[in-house]
Enzyme design. Structure first.
Site, short mmCIF file in Angstrom:
data_model
loop_
_atom_site.label_atom_id
_atom_site.label_comp_id
_atom_site.label_asym_id
_atom_site.label_seq_id
_atom_site.Cartn_x
_atom_site.Cartn_y
_atom_site.Cartn_z
N ASP A 109 -42.35 -19.19 6.26
CA ASP A 109 -42.61 -17.77 6.52
C ASP A 109 -41.50 -16.93 5.88
OD1 ASP A 109 -43.89 -15.61 7.73
OD2 ASP A 109 -42.76 -15.80 9.61
N HIS B 79 -43.19 -6.26 12.66
CA HIS B 79 -42.74 -7.41 13.44
C HIS B 79 -42.19 -6.95 14.80
CE1 HIS B 79 -42.17 -9.41 9.32
NE2 HIS B 79 -43.18 -10.02 9.91
N GLY B 80 -42.21 -7.86 15.76
CA GLY B 80 -41.53 -7.58 17.02
C GLY B 80 -42.43 -7.04 18.12
N HIS C 152 -49.46 -9.84 8.89
CA HIS C 152 -48.18 -10.10 9.57
C HIS C 152 -48.06 -9.15 10.75
CE1 HIS C 152 -45.81 -12.76 6.79
NE2 HIS C 152 -46.95 -12.61 6.15
N SER D 234 -48.87 -9.87 16.58
CA SER D 234 -48.86 -10.16 18.02
C SER D 234 -49.48 -9.00 18.78
CB SER D 234 -47.43 -10.40 18.49
OG SER D 234 -47.05 -11.73 18.20
N ASP E 107 -45.71 -14.56 16.26
CA ASP E 107 -44.43 -15.09 16.71
C ASP E 107 -44.06 -14.46 18.05
OD1 ASP E 107 -41.93 -16.12 17.03
OD2 ASP E 107 -41.08 -15.34 15.18
N ARG F 216 -42.93 -15.84 21.94
CA ARG F 216 -41.60 -15.60 22.52
C ARG F 216 -41.74 -14.98 23.91
NH1 ARG F 216 -38.21 -12.95 17.40
NH2 ARG F 216 -38.27 -14.80 16.10
N ARG G 43 -35.65 -29.31 31.74
CA ARG G 43 -37.08 -29.64 31.76
C ARG G 43 -37.82 -28.79 32.79
NH1 ARG G 43 -36.06 -36.01 32.19
NH2 ARG G 43 -34.59 -35.15 33.71
P1 13P Z 1 -45.13 -10.70 15.32
O1 13P Z 1 -43.73 -10.25 15.49
O2 13P Z 1 -46.10 -9.61 15.57
O3 13P Z 1 -45.45 -11.92 16.13
O4 13P Z 1 -45.32 -11.10 13.77
C1 13P Z 1 -44.88 -12.36 13.31
C2 13P Z 1 -44.92 -12.45 11.83
O5 13P Z 1 -45.49 -11.65 11.12
C3 13P Z 1 -44.21 -13.60 11.24
O6 13P Z 1 -44.19 -13.56 9.85
O1 G3H Z 2 -40.86 -12.51 10.30
C1 G3H Z 2 -40.60 -12.58 11.45
C2 G3H Z 2 -40.87 -13.78 12.26
O2 G3H Z 2 -41.17 -13.36 13.55
C3 G3H Z 2 -39.74 -14.77 12.20
O3 G3H Z 2 -38.65 -14.30 12.91
O4 G3H Z 2 -36.77 -14.60 11.28
O5 G3H Z 2 -36.36 -14.28 13.75
O6 G3H Z 2 -37.31 -16.42 12.88
P1 G3H Z 2 -37.17 -14.93 12.68
ZN ZN Z 3 -44.07 -11.61 8.97
#
Ligand code: 13P
Ligand code: G3H
Ligand code: ZN
Length: 333
Positions: A83, A186-187, A217, A220, A262, A266, A287
């Protein structure tokens, strides 16, 4: 063993008119959870690792965890995807680890923050395609920039994908899939007010290039119930907002085949762990909280696989080898 090139999964998804989630992983529990969901729903799956995830896990650990998933699930087609690769070097490194697919995010410079020119993007993307395709490895490119900088990926500015440029970009680079910027980020804080996406960009590109696989992308959904669990058990995530699943589903018929997720994972993990810590503060065996976290992630991914239409498609096709894909790209020229 069913480690497959991502291109095959996208081609199959196009035939069946569904999308695949591409789920980010950093550790064993995440990989196990996603595979349990794939087993339960009989779904093909894309497991993806960012450069940060590879660094966190010291590269080799994540590679072997992914290979364990392949070994343990011979009936599930799995693509291992990088990614947000930021350079030819990062793509080479992932391919060296055995990844069957790489993303080169040429929309940003190597710092993953500064937007590039169209020409710079074409140049770096083409260099990755020229390296990857003779090895049978799939390549995802990106045109346009997402908002958000929470994960250190992104310029913070949104630059929506221009459909005319997208068609040219695919012709000039020969990428297998294109990530489009349509207003997601993202996020966990994607929108200040109501979610607003430029879905017409996807429909426009699809009309002109129906065979192109598009990637979303920042997809979420930030489910309210997960945020509520986090906040109820001591977390602080006011105004978290994601992309409604209905919006994502509405563009699956228009060529969106890969949906990156992603943040939702989380949230599921964090909520489950917070709950154990608050309800049973005497517990200290990892665990006791990583187990519930894994179960919460499985539940989330099962629901995604059903909603995106991936469920039930694991056995639709005979897995292609990397050699098959090498021949495929050679024939295409
Ligand atoms: P989210 O932060 O919306 O889960 O997007 C993840 C993503 O695009 C990873 O490349
Ligand atoms: O691109 C964003 C993805 O959520 C990956 O996140 O770079 O913190 O692993 P990261
Ligand atoms: Zn992304």
């Amino acid at each position: 063993m069913a480690l497959v090139p991502m291109r095959q999964l996208l081609d199959e998804a196009a035939k069946g008119n569904y999308a695949l989630g591409a789920y980010n992983v950093n550790n064993m529990e995440q990989i196990q959870a996603i595979m349990a969901a794939a087993q339960e729903t009989q779904s093909p799956v894309i497991i993806q690792a960012s450069r940060g995830a590879l660094k966190y896990s010291n590269f080799n650990y994540l590679k072997h965890l992914m290979l364990a998933a392949v070994e343990e699930n011979p009936d599930i087609p799995i693509a291992m995807h990088l990614d947000h690769g930021n350079s030819l070097e990062s793509a080479k490194k992932a391919i060296g680890l055995g990844f069957t697919s790489v993303m080169i995010d040429g929309s940003l410079k190597e710092d993953s923050k500064t937007p590039t020119s169209y020409e710079e993007n074409v140049e770096v993307t083409r260099s990755v395609v020229e390296y990857a395709h003779p090895l049978g490895v799939t390549v995802e490119g990106e045109l346009g920039t997402l908002g958000g900088i929470e994960d250190g990926v992104g310029s913070g500015k949104v630059q929506l994908t221009d459909p005319d440029q997208a068609i040219r970009f695919v012709e000039e680079t020969k990428v297998d899939a294109l990530a489009v910027a349509i207003g997601t980020s993202h996020g966990a804080y994607k929108f200040k007010a109501e979610p607003k996406l430029a879905l017409e960009i996807v429909r426009d590109i699809n009309q002109r290039l129906p065979e192109l696989h598009m990637v979303m992308h920042g997809s979420s959904s930030v489910p309210r119930e997960l945020v509520e669990i986090i906040n109820a058990y001591g977390g602080k995530m006011p105004n978290a907002k994601g992309v409604p699943m209905t919006e994502i589903k509405s563009v699956i018929p228009y060529g969106v085949r890969k949906v990156n997720i992603d943040t939702d994972g989380r949230l599921a993990i964090t909520g489950a762990i917070r709950k154990v810590f608050v309800e049973t503060p005497e517990k200290f065996d990892p665990r006791d909280y990583l187990g519930p976290a894994r179960a919460a992630l499985t539940e989330l991914v099962v629901a995604k696989m059903r909603e995106l239409g991936t469920a039930g498609h694991a056995g639709d096709f005979v897995p292609k080898t990397m050699k098959d894909m090498q021949d495929f790209y050679k024939d295409k020229g």
